[in-house]
Design an enzyme around this catalytic site. Structure first.
Site, PDB file in Angstrom:
ATOM      1  N   GLU A 202      46.266  25.623  49.390  1.00  0.00           N
ATOM      2  CA  GLU A 202      47.507  26.176  48.852  1.00  0.00           C
ATOM      3  C   GLU A 202      48.680  25.745  49.717  1.00  0.00           C
ATOM      4  O   GLU A 202      48.666  25.923  50.944  1.00  0.00           O
ATOM      5  CB  GLU A 202      47.429  27.705  48.798  1.00  0.00           C
ATOM      6  N   HIS A 445      39.341  64.131  37.341  1.00  0.00           N
ATOM      7  CA  HIS A 445      38.527  63.852  38.528  1.00  0.00           C
ATOM      8  C   HIS A 445      37.063  63.749  38.120  1.00  0.00           C
ATOM      9  O   HIS A 445      36.595  64.547  37.304  1.00  0.00           O
ATOM     10  CB  HIS A 445      38.698  64.995  39.543  1.00  0.00           C
TER      11      HIS A 445
END
Length: 470
Positions: A202, A445
């Site tokens: 990169e 949850h």
């Protein structure tokens, strides 16, 4: 009498086919012209097949690591030909679905290459010859194609783009990837999971250079843990072929010195971006205003040629399927004098590595560059119950809010289901919701989504599952 359409669309990708269906629903007689498969790059040579491969790779790794959950599998292996069949079947099923939607909405699907003529008509070159179609309006949605960076040897036979890599019928022992953007890191994730030695080069100072710095840092650590060799600030000088191997020479810029590096592999992928696909789109004498190969459009997506509009990758900007689809909807709404239904300034970015990455709105750094005083809330997902149950990799959720008003400005996530959870944040930013308003809703949850609430609470200094700041 010659048939007249209300709208002629060139390109049946996620921008073109969505615009066609929207137009038909608004009563416009519509035809969509495409010389390849319905669904465009995304459905056939991009997003969808890549995500299918990523899913298969992740499943393989989950089976290999099942012992930590008490699941012991012996002699685990994969059949890559079946992985490819699964990938192709997924794209085919979705492609057939889109074709049915076009048919069901009475959109004419014309197979051929569309070219805009001087008088605004569209000449279609088909297997049987040429036909000329007339339309009150024309929409250009031809997308993009892989680009090659200006590197010596990049056009050598055997150098692959994503198109060719999707057709590879086996898992290579090694693979060089030029480019550490979304395409590069997703393919690095796939092939590293299947045992390939992957080398990523990169040129920027970090992977995914357009995203939050912390995401890039975490991703680099995770990919290295998977065995990926990563070279940043690595400028490829030349590519040579010696026997079956590509020899890739690059200049790696350190803090105080430059070093020359060399990597070798029989397989090399150029993943350095994509360019607008305008080849053959306009006949000689038709001159649309362009900017660096991109078609310039007004706010309503009309080009410099009256009655001709353009959307998606062909106009540049963020090259994402959902951006093109949204632009297609808005362009058609604008043609019909309707109020635009989508906020096109808030575009989520998603990367399907493991863990997933998703961002929308401003980063903390971008807000400070605009001299906006912000408050940042962050939650490390190892404190999330669902993440603990599924033993996810290191991850986090970060939110950025205006310090004075509390309005959400941005969100960055690197965690399980990040690409699914980012939608809530986009809705909040578009509607200028505050942190306190977002916390009004109770979250179930145990869910990954609880991490969002914790990050929002952290903006206020009251996160439940975060140790008090000293």
């Amino acid at each position: 009498m010659e048939e007249m359409y209300d709208l002629l669309i060139i390109g049946a990708g996620p921008g073109g086919y969505v615009a066609a269906i929207k137009a038909a629903k608004l009563g416009m007689k519509t035809a969509v012209i495409e010389n390849r498969e319905t669904g465009g790059t995304c459905l056939n040579r991009g997003c969808v097949p890549a995500k299918a491969m990523l899913h298969a790779a992740k499943l393989y790794q989950e089976v290999l690591s099942g012992e930590k959950f008490g699941i012991i599998s012996k002699d685990v292996s994969y059949d890559y030909s079946k992985v490819m069949s699964y990938k192709d079947e997924t794209s085919e099923g979705l492609r057939l679905g889109v074709e049915q939607l076009l048919k069901g909405n009475k959109v004419d699907r014309i197979h051929g290459t569309g070219t805009v003529t001087k008088d605004g008509s569209v000449r279609v070159t088909t297997e049987d010859g040429e036909i000329l179609l007339k339309g009150k309006r024309v929409l250009l949605a031809t997308g993009s194609k892989p680009s090659f960076p200006p590197i010596e040897g990049i056009r050598l036979p055997g150098v692959m783009t994503s198109d060719e890599l999707f057709q590879l019928d086996h898992v290579p022992e090694s693979l060089i990837i030029i480019g550490g953007g979304v395409i590069g890191v997703e393919f690095a994730t796939v092939f590293a999971s299947f045992g390939t030695r992957v080398m990523v080069l990169e040129a920027e100072e970090r992977l995914l250079p357009g995203l939050d710095k912390e995401i890039s840092q975490n991703l680099k650590l995770i990919l290295k843990k998977k065995g990926v060799d990563i070279y940043t600030k690595a400028f490829v000088q030349k590519i040579e072929k010696e026997g079956p191997e590509f020899i890739c020479t690059f200049l790696e810029k350190g803090k105080n010195k430059e070093t020359v590096g060399v990597v070798k592999s029989p397989y090399l992928l150029s993943a350095a971006g994509r360019i607008p696909n305008t080849e053959g789109l306009m006949e000689e004498g038709v001159s649309l205003e362009m900017n660096r190969g991109r078609i310039v459009v007004k706010e309503n997506f009309e080009t410099s040629m009256p009655g001709v509009f353009a959307i998606g990758d062909v106009i540049g900007g963020i090259q994402l399927a959902h951006a093109a689809s949204s632009q297609g909807i808005c362009a058609v709404e604008a043609m019909n004098g309707e109020e635009l239904s989508i906020d096109l300034s808030v575009i989520p970015s998603c990367v399907y590595t493991d863990p997933e990455i998703a961002c929308v709105g401003m980063t903390e750094e971008e807000a400070r560059e605009k001299e906006i005083e912000v408050v940042v809330g962050k939650f490390l997902t190892h404190g999330n119950c669902k993440s603990s149950v599924t033993k996810e990799e290191r991850g986090f959720v970060k939110v950025v809010a205006d310090k004075e008003t509390g309005v959400l400005l941005g969100a960055q996530m690197m965690c399980a289901r990040a690409t699914d959870m980012i939608g809530e944040m986009g809705t909040a930013i578009s509607n200028k919701l505050t942190v306190r308003q977002l916390l009004k809703a109770m979250r179930a949850h145990p869910t990954y989504n609880e991490s969002v609430a914790e990050a929002l609470e952290d903006c206020l200094g009251g996160a439940i599952h975060v140790l008090p700041r000293r």
